[in-house]
Design an enzyme around this catalytic site. Structure first.
Site, mmCIF file in Angstrom:
data_model
loop_
_atom_site.group_PDB
_atom_site.id
_atom_site.type_symbol
_atom_site.label_atom_id
_atom_site.label_comp_id
_atom_site.label_asym_id
_atom_site.label_seq_id
_atom_site.Cartn_x
_atom_site.Cartn_y
_atom_site.Cartn_z
ATOM 1 N N GLU A 152 0.842 -1.202 0.000
ATOM 2 C CA GLU A 152 0.000 0.000 0.000
ATOM 3 C C GLU A 152 0.878 1.253 0.000
ATOM 4 O O GLU A 152 1.640 1.472 0.930
ATOM 5 C CB GLU A 152 -0.912 -0.015 1.230
ATOM 6 C CG GLU A 152 -1.884 -1.191 1.206
ATOM 7 C CD GLU A 152 -2.489 -1.509 2.570
ATOM 8 O OE1 GLU A 152 -2.338 -0.690 3.494
ATOM 9 O OE2 GLU A 152 -3.106 -2.576 2.702
ATOM 10 N N GLU A 158 -4.809 -6.332 3.030
ATOM 11 C CA GLU A 158 -3.603 -7.014 3.503
ATOM 12 C C GLU A 158 -3.634 -8.513 3.226
ATOM 13 O O GLU A 158 -2.583 -9.128 3.000
ATOM 14 C CB GLU A 158 -3.405 -6.752 4.995
ATOM 15 C CG GLU A 158 -2.958 -5.321 5.341
ATOM 16 C CD GLU A 158 -4.046 -4.278 5.238
ATOM 17 O OE1 GLU A 158 -5.233 -4.656 5.127
ATOM 18 O OE2 GLU A 158 -3.726 -3.076 5.261
ATOM 19 N N HIS A 167 -1.464 1.552 15.478
ATOM 20 C CA HIS A 167 -0.324 1.629 14.563
ATOM 21 C C HIS A 167 0.936 1.045 15.192
ATOM 22 O O HIS A 167 1.782 0.501 14.490
ATOM 23 C CB HIS A 167 -0.039 3.074 14.150
ATOM 24 C CG HIS A 167 -0.958 3.600 13.102
ATOM 25 N ND1 HIS A 167 -2.252 3.942 13.352
ATOM 26 C CD2 HIS A 167 -0.774 3.831 11.777
ATOM 27 C CE1 HIS A 167 -2.829 4.369 12.235
ATOM 28 N NE2 HIS A 167 -1.954 4.308 11.257
ATOM 29 N N PHE A 202 -1.615 -4.279 11.448
ATOM 30 C CA PHE A 202 -2.365 -4.705 10.261
ATOM 31 C C PHE A 202 -1.905 -6.087 9.787
ATOM 32 O O PHE A 202 -2.525 -6.684 8.908
ATOM 33 C CB PHE A 202 -2.236 -3.693 9.111
ATOM 34 C CG PHE A 202 -2.450 -2.267 9.528
ATOM 35 C CD1 PHE A 202 -3.217 -1.947 10.637
ATOM 36 C CD2 PHE A 202 -1.878 -1.225 8.811
ATOM 37 C CE1 PHE A 202 -3.399 -0.629 11.034
ATOM 38 C CE2 PHE A 202 -2.059 0.097 9.193
ATOM 39 C CZ PHE A 202 -2.814 0.401 10.299
HETATM 40 C C1 LIG Z 1 -5.809 -2.102 7.770
HETATM 41 C C2 LIG Z 1 -5.132 -0.839 7.402
HETATM 42 N N1 LIG Z 1 -4.349 -0.799 6.316
HETATM 43 C C3 LIG Z 1 -3.722 0.343 5.975
HETATM 44 C C4 LIG Z 1 -3.865 1.488 6.721
HETATM 45 C C5 LIG Z 1 -3.165 2.778 6.331
HETATM 46 N N2 LIG Z 1 -4.179 3.749 5.853
HETATM 47 C C6 LIG Z 1 -4.711 4.676 6.648
HETATM 48 S S1 LIG Z 1 -5.912 5.573 5.883
HETATM 49 C C7 LIG Z 1 -5.695 4.737 4.438
HETATM 50 C C8 LIG Z 1 -6.509 5.071 3.231
HETATM 51 C C9 LIG Z 1 -7.951 4.804 3.458
HETATM 52 O O1 LIG Z 1 -8.704 5.300 2.385
HETATM 53 P P1 LIG Z 1 -10.255 5.470 2.508
HETATM 54 O O2 LIG Z 1 -10.852 4.280 3.136
HETATM 55 O O3 LIG Z 1 -10.761 5.867 1.168
HETATM 56 O O4 LIG Z 1 -10.481 6.668 3.556
HETATM 57 P P2 LIG Z 1 -10.016 8.179 3.412
HETATM 58 O O5 LIG Z 1 -8.650 8.260 3.985
HETATM 59 O O6 LIG Z 1 -10.047 8.529 1.986
HETATM 60 O O7 LIG Z 1 -10.989 8.954 4.218
HETATM 61 C C10 LIG Z 1 -4.708 3.768 4.579
HETATM 62 C C11 LIG Z 1 -4.285 2.851 3.515
HETATM 63 C C12 LIG Z 1 -4.666 1.399 7.863
HETATM 64 N N3 LIG Z 1 -4.819 2.444 8.690
HETATM 65 N N4 LIG Z 1 -5.303 0.247 8.166
#
Ligand SMILES: Cc1ncc(C[n+]2csc(CCOP(=O)(O)OP(=O)(O)O)c2C)c(N)n1
Ligand SMILES: Cc1ncc(C[n+]2csc(CCOP(=O)(O)OP(=O)(O)O)c2C)c(N)n1
Ligand SMILES: [Mg+2]
Ligand SMILES: [Mg+2]
Lengths: 317, 326, 326, 317
Positions: B29, B62, B131, B88
């Site tokens: 990611e 994941e 985290h 994660f």
């Molecule tokens: C399980 C998990 N994988 C990766 C992350 C890292 N991460 C935090 S926000 C995000 C993007 C999420 O996108 P979206 O669901 O569209 O929400 P937005 O941030 O656009 O509001 C990621 C990959 C995480 N917090 N949790």
């Protein structure tokens, strides 16, 4: 429930100003530790959905949570103090911005595990159903979260059991640095509802009145026992993922375009045209909100730090 | 010699291995286009150099990322996938524990799964317990996996290269705090075998066994104690699996005293394994009770004073060593 | 006294708690209508008695099952959900580790999550390593959880009742082999506190600390050694978290010798924690090296001769104890 | 590839007789340790899909695997020996019935974690794509597996990257003891493809010729670079989940109804009508197959057990 459009405007404005302050503090001061994730541009979703909720209704939120919290009536002072890491914050400084829980207003969980809140929302909705209580759960999550396995398992179960839950997917065009078409081939995330025999609808997430109507309809569906709805709110994240994001991948024109669709300006214009709002009244609203934000900062600033050993508390009952 | 952070050293290893072997690809990611445009980060610039066929940005999923690695590796590729933060890993854990680790065994030794899962970890970044949560004990408890946790950028480079060339599944865990501390790293292409621990500082009075970020804490404490006439041997495990029993035992047999230091929470942490090993096999040379310095048994709190309380520090180590010496 | 298997004792506890408190419900895969119509199984007959509103058959989706428990519990219900086999816990692990265990802490102590996750475990059923894989060390390493592993049906009944009434998330792990060995179980409503270990057999020469199915192995070995004049004290932990340090330490301080016995694989197993504890806090009373008898560091093989090789047996324990006694 | 209908018949018959023997051994002898899960009634799916596959094509299988293995050309002797737990089995007795891997014929993984194979199939397909090899992966799984989060994450990724993989969902009406409508509200599991912008098709899984055609089309789509297909094969599990299942929840009439739709009898009738098959030829086929099954049993029976310490081998390289 009577719709008060001025309250919708006030709610969105409150979120906007509160988060503008957070951004500023995050960029310009040392007051905020760690990441700062705001929802600027997306306020209509939180405010519109929040307006249909009763105190007993439940919200399960995600990493972009301040709007959801404020729209449910959470106290800006306690949010700010939590974000500052102070002992007076909603969670005594244990959560910070990423996991604020405000059981006082039934925001029962904010999880920063993307998709992690969706199965939990099924659980809270199941409890309402089990106890035959007339309340609903709203679960907010992003377009990116709808790619997680937890989304799939949860929506299938909620639909199977006709649970009173509204799945509010905020499609803000990005998941981290990925545009929607870079993380899924599905055109409308609402279409994913088909996989569960659940209604899925697409709504203009920058039009707070449409957001409100859609949430009201979904809530009524919940309360009549017909089960959940997946609503995709099309909106946009003006800023980067967090304040440390340089937005290298986000075209400037796209941002400008969406800024023209500002949910706050849209409602404001409507209300002025309808004669419901005058410039003076608006200014007063702005002043009240700004003052409340300043008070929140002051409260947080003046609040005591937790003691290091306080870390040992609150784990088991 | 160049000065690199751990992230930069990881990047150098990734880059060189991708140049060396076209079967190596990376996925995860935000590893191609990320939200942080920061050259200190481990995958910065790889997309530009190797293109989107070898640097694969994935959706937030994941389990799919880990499964991608399992499937690609059995076909002869050498995937290096990233799980953004240790908590994660749970979502990927079925693929890693029930598949990556077991499928070779289940094939009766016919198949191999040469994959690497890189995981970011560590407290001290103000992101809270979803985290920051060190879970190396989970993977170190799973036969079929190798587990690497470098404490310096130089080790990271050499160990990651070996991990990528290894034919077994390797879990490679990087503490994020080390991404911000430049240290000397040899420029040439070198590998460090998975297994041997490294005595980062020799000493006579007490053995400190540690790994990852805590290595720095151990060395700082050892430095201060040296001035007080206490001679500390610092054993950096580098890999938890395979575990270098010999080096640990040899050191403890020499010093007669053991302190284990890790950032993960205490109960059930991998420190228990080290202490148990010594209590089993170097018991007769032990002059004092073993001691563990670890995080307390709580989730990582957000607020800085509490987060600092969580992370074991130099003073904890110094006091621990003094208490062992009596 | 009635003779029940562990499964029947669990069923009795579930039934009585469901009768006592209407907030208790059960959910899981095949717990209402199952593929085995076998009264020995833990949830047999509950659907008929309590109906589909309180006995919830779920789709095959462990993350949803666990999330259901988390969400329902914070609303005041007392879910008892089942994960069919321990390896599938991985799929539920994000919900359990990052949510059930942490959300109370993250709420600053405002919310509570009174849920129970029942997990079936154990080798010896010929199902191979994707069904048999003891992972209690994972949950015992996670602050915020309580972890129960009964070794007898009578303990299972009393401990499960307490687990259901407890306001914290409890992981309750049941070895499947115990579902086929009837033992006496008191008929009345009783609870056993989570925490205290139970000395199942007092003795003087050596302490065996164990839990779950291995209790029987320990007792059998102790019985045989008794005849040879060796007096073994068998400490049944019953709960790994909270861990009853006092009982363990008191016993070892008395006997001066420790053997830890568990079915899980050795490296990183919870036996390390026990050994470490003793090496820290009862070192001065220890007369011999500690010893661990465990499964070897491999996945559970299918074929019976190999599967039997995997599971620690009486002879292993007897030899282990003799080697400690020198 | 030239379609040889007699081979299709032979393949189905081989699976049927092989598994009938397994059932009998499991019920009547001590030769088979642990559970025994067979696919009686579903053979057309394995045989029809198997017939479109080249040796280089890959299968990822699940707990109901014998058909997949045999249709891909795996050796019945080595399967039987593995199920008996003998040292001569495909996996030296480490796998048993539930996890047989036969890399010799590119059945690279059989996983008994429901849904667990689907992300792995994405990985094997990715490798084909990465290496620009002209082969495909078929992933077999059940209707129940399509409720798992792994299904969702995997299909999204496979579609996004246009990977050469065929997702073959065997809808045999049950997931354990749950009927399809008890585990999901979706009418056709093929509709779940919509959520990934992927084609999803429903096929009569008891008609081996239709199975064959559908798999061929999906394979061609893979090879032309257009990406994966989800195919739902509607079929039925005549027996219980495993041989220890008393089928208390499975209506007898339903079983009878589906037995009338026996995939083998259907094809046999067609071939006889078409004049391709005579009774004598059929009997010969039966005899050959039965003999091969008996030989497999004999081989397994006479094979040595693994040594207990062999358990320590084959973990690391
Ligand atoms: C399980 C998990 N994988 C990766 C992350 C890292 N991460 C935090 S926000 C995000 C993007 C999420 O996108 P979206 O669901 O569209 O929400 P937005 O941030 O656009 O509001 C990621 C990959 C995480 N917090 N949790
Ligand atoms: C992750 C996981 N959960 C539960 C099980 C137990 N289990 C084995 S098969 C099965 C039913 C699967 O149904 P389906 O996918 O429709 O396949 P079928 O058995 O009908 O072929 C279940 C629940 C498992 N093996 N793995
Ligand atoms: Mg988004
Ligand atoms: Mg099925």
């Amino acid at each position: 429930m009577h719709l008060n459009k001025l309250n919708l405007l006030r709610s969105m404005l409150q979120i906007r100003r509160f988060e503008e302050k957070l951004e500023q503090l995050s960029r310009e001061t040392e007051k905020i530790y760690g990441m700062m994730i705001v929802s600027t541009g997306q306020e209509a979703v939180a405010s519109g959905v929040g307006a249909v909720l009763d105190p007993a209704d439940v919200i399960i939120s995600n990493h972009r949570s301040h709007g959801h919290l404020l729209a449910k009536g959470a106290d800006p002072k306690l949010i700010m103090a939590e974000i500052f890491g102070k002992a007076t914050g909603y969670n005594k400084g244990k959560s910070g911005t990423l996991h604020i829980a405000a059981p006082e207003v039934n925001v029962l969980c904010t999880t920063t595990v993307v998709g992690g809140g969706i199965p939990i929302a099924v659980g809270t909705a199941f409890a309402s159903h089990y106890k035959q209580q007339k309340n609903v759960t709203v679960c907010f999550f992003g377009d990116g979260a709808s790619d997680e396995g937890s989304f799939h398992e949860a929506l299938n179960l909620a639909s199977l059991w006709n649970l009173p839950v509204i799945f509010a997917c905020e499609n803000n065009v990005y998941s981290g640095a990925q545009r929607v078409e870079e993380h899924s081939k599905v055109k409308n995330f609402a279409d994913r509802a088909i996989a569960y025999g659940m209604p899925g609808i697409v709504v203009d997430g920058n039009n707070v009145l449409e957001v409100y109507q859609s949430a009201m309809k979904a809530k009524e569906r919940c309360l009549s026992g017909e089960g959940p709805t997946l609503i995709e709110y099309k909106t946009y994240r003006w800023g980067g993922h967090s304040t440390h994001d340089q937005q290298s991948y986000q075209p400037q024109e796209e941002i400008e375009l969406w800024k023209k669709l500002c949910p706050i300006e849209q409602l404001k214009a409507t209300l002025i045209k309808e004669g419901v709002l005058g410039q003076e009244q608006y200014q007063q609203m702005e002043n009240e909100i700004k003052q409340a934000v300043e008070e929140a900062v002051k409260f947080a600033d003046e609040s005591p730090w937790p003691q290091p050993e306080d870390a040992m508390e609150d784990i088991y009952i | 010699m160049q000065n690199l952070t751990l992230g930069e050293a990881v990047k150098q290893a990734l880059r060189e291995e991708m140049l060396r072997d076209e079967n190596v690809f990376v996925a995860g990611e935000g590893i191609g286009v990320g939200i942080h445009n920061n050259p200190k980060l481990p995958t910065h610039g790889l997309l530009e150099e190797f293109g989107p066929e070898r640097v694969k940005d994935t959706p937030v999923s994941e389990a799919a990322i880990a499964g991608l690695a399992v499937g690609a590796s059995v076909m002869g590729l050498r995937p290096v996938v990233e799980i953004m933060f240790n908590p994660f890993f749970t979502i990927a854990s079925d693929q890693i524990i029930n598949h990556a680790a077991k499928l070779r065994y289940l094939s009766g030794g016919k198949s191999k799964f040469p994959l690497v899962v890189r995981i970011k970890t560590g407290a001290g970044i103000g992101a809270g317990c979803q985290h920051s949560h060190n879970l190396e004990a989970w993977v170190a408890h799973c036969p079929g996996l190798k587990v690497v946790m470098p404490g310096t950028p130089a080790d990271a480079k050499g160990l990651l290269k070996t991990a990528i060339r290894d034919d077994n599944p390797v879990i490679f865990i990087e503490d994020m705090i080390l991404n911000f501390i430049p240290m000397p790293v040899p420029e040439e292409d070198y590998t460090i075998p998975l297994g041997p621990a490294d005595i980062k500082k020799p000493g006579d009075d007490v053995t400190v066994v540690t790994w990852s970020k805590m290595l720095g804490t151990a060395l700082n404490a050892a430095g201060k104690l040296e001035q007080q006439g206490i001679s500390v041997e610092v054993v950096d495990l580098r890999t938890l699996a395979p575990l270098d029993e010999d080096t640990i035992l040899k050191s403890v047999r020499k010093t007669g005293r053991l302190l284990v230091l890790h950032e993960a929470t205490r109960t059930g942490g991998f420190g228990g394994e080290i202490a148990a090993l010594v209590a089993e096999k170097a018991f007769n040379q032990l002059k004092a009770p073993v001691k563990r310095i670890t995080a307390p048994d709580i989730p990582v709190p957000y607020s800085k004073p509490m987060e600092q309380f969580y992370i074991p520090n130099e003073d904890n180590v110094i006091n621990g060593i003094k208490s062992i010496l009596g």
